[in-house]
Design a protein around this motif. Structure first.
Motif, PDB file in Angstrom:
ATOM      1  N   ASP A 133       0.720  -1.334   0.135  1.00  0.00           N
ATOM      2  CA  ASP A 133      -0.170   0.111  -0.001  1.00  0.00           C
ATOM      3  C   ASP A 133       0.858   1.131   0.195  1.00  0.00           C
ATOM      4  OD1 ASP A 133      -2.592  -1.291   2.114  1.00  0.00           O
ATOM      5  OD2 ASP A 133      -2.124  -1.705   0.125  1.00  0.00           O
ATOM      6  N   ASP A 188       0.097   4.031   1.824  1.00  0.00           N
ATOM      7  CA  ASP A 188      -0.166   5.006   2.755  1.00  0.00           C
ATOM      8  C   ASP A 188       0.673   5.018   4.062  1.00  0.00           C
ATOM      9  OD1 ASP A 188      -3.022   2.952   4.336  1.00  0.00           O
ATOM     10  OD2 ASP A 188      -0.796   2.483   3.661  1.00  0.00           O
ATOM     11  N   GLN A 218       1.573   2.183   5.587  1.00  0.00           N
ATOM     12  CA  GLN A 218       1.568   1.380   6.700  1.00  0.00           C
ATOM     13  C   GLN A 218       2.399   0.107   6.280  1.00  0.00           C
ATOM     14  OE1 GLN A 218      -3.157   1.278   6.670  1.00  0.00           O
ATOM     15  NE2 GLN A 218      -2.556   1.154   8.748  1.00  0.00           N
ATOM     16  N   ARG A 269      -8.549   6.829   8.253  1.00  0.00           N
ATOM     17  CA  ARG A 269      -8.839   6.260   6.869  1.00  0.00           C
ATOM     18  C   ARG A 269      -9.747   5.590   6.780  1.00  0.00           C
ATOM     19  NH1 ARG A 269      -4.216   6.740   3.620  1.00  0.00           N
ATOM     20  NH2 ARG A 269      -5.160   5.253   2.373  1.00  0.00           N
TER      21      ARG A 269
HETATM   22 MG   LIG Z   1      -3.799   1.436   4.834  1.00  0.00          MG
END
Ligand SMILES: [Mg+2]
Ligand SMILES: Nc1nc2c(ncn2[C@@H]2O[C@H](COP(=O)(O)OP(=O)(O)O)[C@@H](O)[C@H]2O)c(=O)[nH]1
Length: 239
Positions: free
Chosen positions: A85, A87, A89, A202
């Motif tokens: 991902d 973001d 993470q 999120r």
């Molecule tokens: Mg995420």
């Protein structure tokens, strides 16, 4: 093994440059699937050298973005695909560790619950509860021995991707991948990855932000995938 590293992206203008800088240190061939971003993401991507970008003309969903990455891996001269991902993470320095077990397994899944990297990190309670419940389905219904049903940090052999058919456009798509893996007797292993939750809200978007509705949606998609694969065991506490 020739590996493509693919990153699904939707409105990640905040994270995209630092994530791609880090990924480019650990991955040779990088594909970004821009899932119809409406923020500065497209403009930023246009100025990042050395990457390939595939753009959905409108937002189709996380699952749809992964399917575009799967198709690109199958069309190209690749032996494997790594997904992560955009973001913040997922830790790009672990890309080689996620890819390496492809030598022995069809699918390698990061797990945030195999090992505690940072005890101060904790997932939102509803996400953890739903992940535990769905992981139980996967282990009881499909005889897997998994600890994390939803980690987006994964690696796949293209020979496995060729057999995997999915339909869901959104966050339930990974459940279809697990059912297909069982249906095609694909070998699966997990690699510990850090659990990272940043201080930014999120959303799943719409009804799925309600945990009960989200779990019901996952159950519906999972059962439909089991039925399509002719895998629906009865009476075993299976979803
Ligand atoms: Mg995420
Ligand atoms: N929220 C969202 N993210 C998407 C979508 N399509 C692709 N993505 C990307 O998919 C990745 C995972 O999304 P995220 O919301 O962080 O999922 P979560 O961490 O599992 O809750 C991120 O890199 C997103 O930018 C979409 O339609 N919605």
């Amino acid at each position: 093994m020739r590996i493509l590293t693919a990153i699904p992206v939707y409105n990640e203008a905040r994270h995209i440059v630092p994530v791609l800088e880090a990924v480019s240190r650990y991955a040779g061939e990088i594909l970004v699937v821009d899932d119809g971003s409406t923020d500065q993401t497209p403009q930023i991507l246009a100025n990042v050298p050395g990457i390939r970008v595939l753009r959905h003309h409108r937002n189709l969903g996380y699952g749809a973005a992964l399917r575009t990455a799967f198709a690109a891996a199958l069309e190209g001269p690749y032996d494997g695909l790594v997904t992560l991902d955009c973001d913040g993470q997922h830790e790009p320095s672990l890309i080689p560790e996620i890819a390496a077990p492809l030598a022995d397994y069809d699918i390698v899944s990061g797990s945030r619950y195999l090992k505690t990297f940072d005890p101060s990190q904790a997932p939102p309670e509803d996400r953890r509860r739903i992940n535990v419940e769905v992981t139980r389905w996967l282990n009881q219904c499909l005889q897997f021995n998994l600890t994390d049903a939803f980690c987006g940090f994964k690696a796949y052999r293209t020979s496995a991707l060729r057999q995997i058919e999915t339909h869901d456009p959104g966050y339930a798509m990974p459940l279809e991948v697990w059912v297909q893996a069982a249906a095609h007797n694909l070998s699966v292993t997990e690699v510990p990855v850090p659990l990272i939750y940043l201080d930014e809200a999120r959303a799943f978007g719409g009804a799925l932000d309600d945990p009960a509705a989200r779990l019901q949606h996952y159950r519906r998609v999972f059962r439909a995938a089991l039925d399509r694969a002719g895998l629906r065991p009865v009476g075993s506490g299976c979803a």
